[in-house]
Scaffold this active site. Structure first.
Site, PDB file in Angstrom:
ATOM      1  CB  CYS A 113      35.175  40.023  49.920  1.00 57.76           C
ATOM      2  SG  CYS A 113      35.474  40.181  51.687  1.00 57.76           S
ATOM      3  CG  ASN A 138      42.016  33.340  41.141  1.00 57.43           C
ATOM      4  OD1 ASN A 138      43.089  33.098  40.586  1.00 57.43           O
ATOM      5  ND2 ASN A 138      40.871  32.831  40.724  1.00 57.43           N
ATOM      6  CG  HIS A 175      38.718  36.619  44.828  1.00 56.87           C
ATOM      7  ND1 HIS A 175      38.904  37.038  43.548  1.00 56.87           N
ATOM      8  CD2 HIS A 175      38.095  35.430  44.721  1.00 56.87           C
ATOM      9  CE1 HIS A 175      38.425  36.168  42.691  1.00 56.87           C
ATOM     10  NE2 HIS A 175      37.921  35.180  43.382  1.00 56.87           N
TER      11      HIS A 175
END
Length: 420
Positions: free
Chosen positions: A354, A317, A319
């Site tokens: 993040c 995904n 991240h």
């Protein structure tokens, strides 16, 4: 080819004479040697090539003449013609046939030995390939893991990252085993149609004992609702050989739109997919209701800056995988704690994702003792914060540490059964 080999074996001198004749250069014109290279005769001033001469063989001082190859072949034909070809003559050599039968027998015996193999350790019979299985009327997923040598840390036990990776693996395999895996990473078919993915908002882990290299552990996982739009997932990790409880964990997950990166409500179509797999039971761990404080440069005892995600830290995904945050938290934990204490309790609150281009700062504050016990017991409690350089919070956390080689909690839990 066989006839040539046999002739050369019995008549080496004849071949030398033939080779000498073809190697000599004729007079008056250019000639080709056996390699096709032209050579001139001595009369024209060129180099004359001579083959080494070989004296005829002698037996008891008597010179023996050579028989032409054509005569030898003729004699062989006469011998073979005197013995007509029969079925017996055409059979293979019995020694070769016996060797082939022996080879086949030994191969079959080896295969039978592999099929009849029994491990020395009974625990190795439990799901040896770690494929996982659905149990408890399809509501609990169970999978075994063998602790590998590369999963062992400095304390000669499995690291906390290893345990967290096993929990994550069983969660994904649970979705796949239930037939709900869509195109996304753990997303159901209806979630994939709406570009929805799961993101964890809270994780709580309690380690009773860390397994060692070669141990086989069993991880059971199940799900339940959490509020209106969330889902709770619990795990129980046990020793396959003894049944001892090693780790318990609980988590809360919500949905995020993969394109807008914003949280989303749970659509009714998705709820209809996952609700049949919910188990109506209490969390495996009692929630730590204490608020996690926000640290800053003035309240933190240790600060580690310049932490950047690597490409391998990202999941599908795009991240950072939630397990990677634990390593960043430990980056700012003091060496005195890491060397003398053992992490047994961890609570994480994920505030935002993040990305690859973010630079992370890790902050840690060390308390005098663990909440609920005397500071003289040797326990240590730490508060943690991961933030991006611009100050945006990524994860808040709390960790509890006990002296190494301490006593286990001795808590025994079982996989919950659905209410009747």
């Amino acid at each position: 080819m066989v006839a040539s080999a046999a002739t050369s074996a019995f008549f080496p001198v004849a071949q030398a004479s033939s080779g000498r004749t073809s190697a000599m250069l004729g007079g008056g014109s250019d000639n080709l040697d056996t390699r096709g290279i032209k050579s001139k005769t001595a009369s024209s001033g060129g180099l004359q090539v001579k083959a080494s001469a070989q004296a005829p063989p002698k037996i008891n001082g008597t010179t023996v003449g050579l028989t032409a190859p054509t005569e030898v072949l003729k004699n062989e034909d006469e011998i073979s013609s005197s013995h007509p070809r029969t079925f017996i003559n055409q059979l293979p050599d019995w020694s070769v046939l016996l060797a082939a039968i022996t080879t086949i027998f030994l191969a079959a015996e080896k295969q039978w030995t592999l099929l009849d193999w029994k491990p020395r350790r009974p625990d190795m019979l439990v799901d040896p390939f770690g494929l996982g299985r659905i149990v408890q009327d399809g509501l609990v997923f169970s999978q075994n893991f063998s602790i590998r040598s590369y999963e062992i840390g400095a304390d000669q036990t499995a690291s906390i990252d290893t345990l967290m990776n096993h929990l994550q693996e069983t969660a994904l395999n649970h979705v796949r085993g239930a037939g709900l895996l869509g195109d996304g990473f753990g997303s159901t078919p209806e979630m994939s149609r709406r570009n929805l993915i799961w993101v964890v908002t809270k994780m709580q882990v309690l380690v009773d004992r860390y397994p060692s290299w070669g141990d086989v552990v069993q991880v059971d996982t199940w799900v339940n609702r959490s509020g209106k739009n969330g889902m709770r997932r619990d795990w129980l990790l046990r020793d396959c050989k003894t049944g001892e409880t090693l780790t318990r964990a609980t988590s809360v997950w919500v949905m995020m739109n993969k394109r807008t990166r914003k949280l989303s409500k749970m659509p009714e179509e998705v709820r209809g997919e996952i609700e049949p797999y919910f188990i109506d039971c209490a969390p495996i761990l009692e929630e730590d209701g204490r608020k996690l404080p926000k640290l800053d440069d003035s309240t933190a005892d240790y600060v580690r800056t310049g932490l950047t995600p690597r490409w391998n830290d990202l999941d599908v995904n795009q991240h950072v995988n939630n397990v990677k945050y634990i390593g960043w938290i430990l980056e700012s934990s003091p060496n005195s704690v890491l060397e003398s204490k053992e992490l047994y309790s961890l609570t994480l609150e994920y505030r935002r994702e993040c990305g690859r281009d973010n630079v992370i700062q890790s902050l840690t504050a060390v308390c005098d003792g663990v909440h609920g016990e005397s500071a003289n017991a040797g326990g240590v409690e730490c508060e943690h914060l991961l933030r991006i350089e611009n100050g945006a919070e990524v994860v808040r956390g709390r960790s509890q540490w006990r002296p190494k080689q301490g006593q286990n909690f001795g808590i025994s839990d079982h996989v919950p059964a659905p209410n009747a």
